[in-house]
Design an enzyme around this catalytic site. Structure first.
Site, PDB file in Angstrom:
ATOM      1  N   LYS A   1       0.847  -1.204   0.000  1.00 17.67           N
ATOM      2  CA  LYS A   1       0.000   0.000   0.000  1.00 17.67           C
ATOM      3  C   LYS A   1       0.884   1.257   0.000  1.00 17.67           C
ATOM      4  O   LYS A   1       0.621   2.217  -0.717  1.00 17.67           O
ATOM      5  CB  LYS A   1      -0.946  -0.012   1.207  1.00 17.67           C
ATOM      6  CG  LYS A   1      -2.042  -1.065   1.061  1.00 17.67           C
ATOM      7  CD  LYS A   1      -2.847  -1.291   2.328  1.00 17.67           C
ATOM      8  CE  LYS A   1      -3.781  -2.484   2.138  1.00 17.67           C
ATOM      9  NZ  LYS A   1      -4.558  -2.824   3.335  1.00 17.67           N
TER      10      LYS A   1
ATOM     11  N   GLN B   1      -4.656  -1.741   9.580  1.00 15.75           N
ATOM     12  CA  GLN B   1      -4.535  -3.041   8.923  1.00 15.75           C
ATOM     13  C   GLN B   1      -5.129  -4.140   9.807  1.00 15.75           C
ATOM     14  O   GLN B   1      -4.773  -4.275  10.973  1.00 15.75           O
ATOM     15  CB  GLN B   1      -3.051  -3.328   8.625  1.00 15.75           C
ATOM     16  CG  GLN B   1      -2.819  -4.600   7.844  1.00 15.75           C
ATOM     17  CD  GLN B   1      -3.421  -4.580   6.438  1.00 15.75           C
ATOM     18  OE1 GLN B   1      -3.336  -3.585   5.725  1.00 15.75           O
ATOM     19  NE2 GLN B   1      -4.051  -5.674   6.039  1.00 15.75           N
TER      20      GLN B   1
ATOM     21  N   ASP C   1     -10.906   2.679   3.771  1.00 12.86           N
ATOM     22  CA  ASP C   1     -11.162   1.242   3.575  1.00 12.86           C
ATOM     23  C   ASP C   1     -12.656   1.000   3.323  1.00 12.86           C
ATOM     24  O   ASP C   1     -13.039  -0.076   2.870  1.00 12.86           O
ATOM     25  CB  ASP C   1     -10.747   0.454   4.841  1.00 12.86           C
ATOM     26  CG  ASP C   1      -9.409  -0.252   4.657  1.00 12.86           C
ATOM     27  OD1 ASP C   1      -9.001  -0.462   3.499  1.00 12.86           O
ATOM     28  OD2 ASP C   1      -8.788  -0.600   5.685  1.00 12.86           O
TER      29      ASP C   1
END
Ligand code: NAP
Length: 292
Positions: free
Chosen positions: A52, A96, A119
């Site tokens: 990422k 995460q 997200d």
């Protein structure tokens, strides 16, 4: 049969994002800034976060990585989230997953300001997506939509069967494919571990999305000729042929299924690269205040 090249599409989308960022900067705006919180040292999570951060560099974004040891308390993590929520220099951030067992993941997700939730996991974004309001789309379903769009695969009036009903793939994808838009306007069937007619459903499907995490689950006798097959599955299966000692394996028995398909995604190189690109798209939207 045409292979859907997620890796190539992902590279193309990143270049398009970089061009947008260059225009923003030329207008005197700052580049979007994505922050990532990583807890512990799990190999998979380390790789995902590193990828990422790498993608941010390609897109011209600023990125920051905030690390915590496995022993971090829920309160400490909530404090870090609060700081990022209030930091005007950060446009979007992710935590995460998965997190260590002593931390309530749902509480963490809900602590993120939905306007920075790139997200797309916060209930506000999930709900807004569900009723067709502007929102940050969940990354994997958004990546699948982008692949359908780039390959001009028709979805209106088509029967889509999704195997798997998770909150991050099956459920949001079902919602997006039934909306009045393109890709969308599909007749969607979602099957799961309690479904008794998976083979029959799949045989009537124009598009099958496998998101169950069971290597090679979808066999050739479950697919009608000319169908499109999207394989989301990524299970690490032990392998003597790779340096790492494992091989990423999809939910589709690829060699047998591919010859029957109009389009099919490989694993790796299909949906996976698109998931990261969707996060980049959400970050661009957050940086340009295009959603909220
Ligand atoms: P998950 O939360 O474990 O959900 C799996 C779903 O599949 C559940 O709904 C489960 O049914 C269903 N299922 C499991 N076994 C089944 C069976 N034998 N028959 C029918 N349905 C079955 O998984 P997830 O997070 O959605 O992930 C699914 C797969 O996609 C995993 O391999 C994951 O690694 C991969 N993934 C890849 C990406 C990417 O970017 N490429 C992103 C996300 C996930 P129940 O609900 O009844 O338990």
């Amino acid at each position: 049969m045409q292979l859907i090249d997620g890796k190539a599409v992902a590279e193309q989308v990143k270049q398009e994002i970089a061009a947008e960022v260059a225009k923003m900067v030329a207008r005197g705006q700052r580049a979007p800034h994505l922050a990532a919180i990583l807890v512990g040292h799990d190999g998979g999570s380390e790789t995902y976060v590193a990828n990422k951060i790498k993608a941010c560099a390609v897109c011209g974004f600023k990125s920051s990585l905030i690390r915590f040891e496995e022993t971090v308390t829920e309160a400490e993590l909530l404090e870090a989230i609060d700081r990022l929520n209030r930091d005007e220099g950060v446009d979007g951030f992710i935590v995460q997953l998965p997190l260590p067992k002593h931390i309530d993941e749902q509480k963490i997700v809900e602590a993120i300001d939905y306007r920075k939730d790139v997200d797309g996991f916060h209930p506000v974004n999930v709900g807004r997506t569900c009723i067709g309001l502007p929102s940050f789309l969940s990354a994997t379903p958004a990546g699948i939509l982008e692949l359908l769009r780039r390959y001009h695969i028709e979805t209106a009036g088509r029967h889509v069967v999704i195997i798997g009903r998770s909150n991050i793939v099956g459920k949001p994808l079902a919602n997006l494919l039934m909306r009045k838009d393109y890709p969308g306007n599909a007749t969607v069937t979602v099957v799961h571990s309690y479904s008794s007619d998976i083979k029959e459903q799949c045989l009537s499907a124009d598009i099958i999305v496998c998101a169950l995490g069971r290597p090679r689950f979808l066999k050739a006798d479950m697919v009608k000729p000319g169908a499109t097959v999207i394989d989301v599955g990524t299970t690490r299966v032990p392998s003597e042929q790779t340096k790492s000692g494992f091989k990423l394996t999809g939910d589709v028995d690829f060699e047998a299924v591919a010859p029957k398909c109009a389009y099919i995604t490989p694993v790796p190189g299909g949906v996976g690269p698109m998931t990261i690109v969707s996060l980049m798209k959400n970050t661009l939207l957050a940086g340009s205040k295009a959603v909220f």
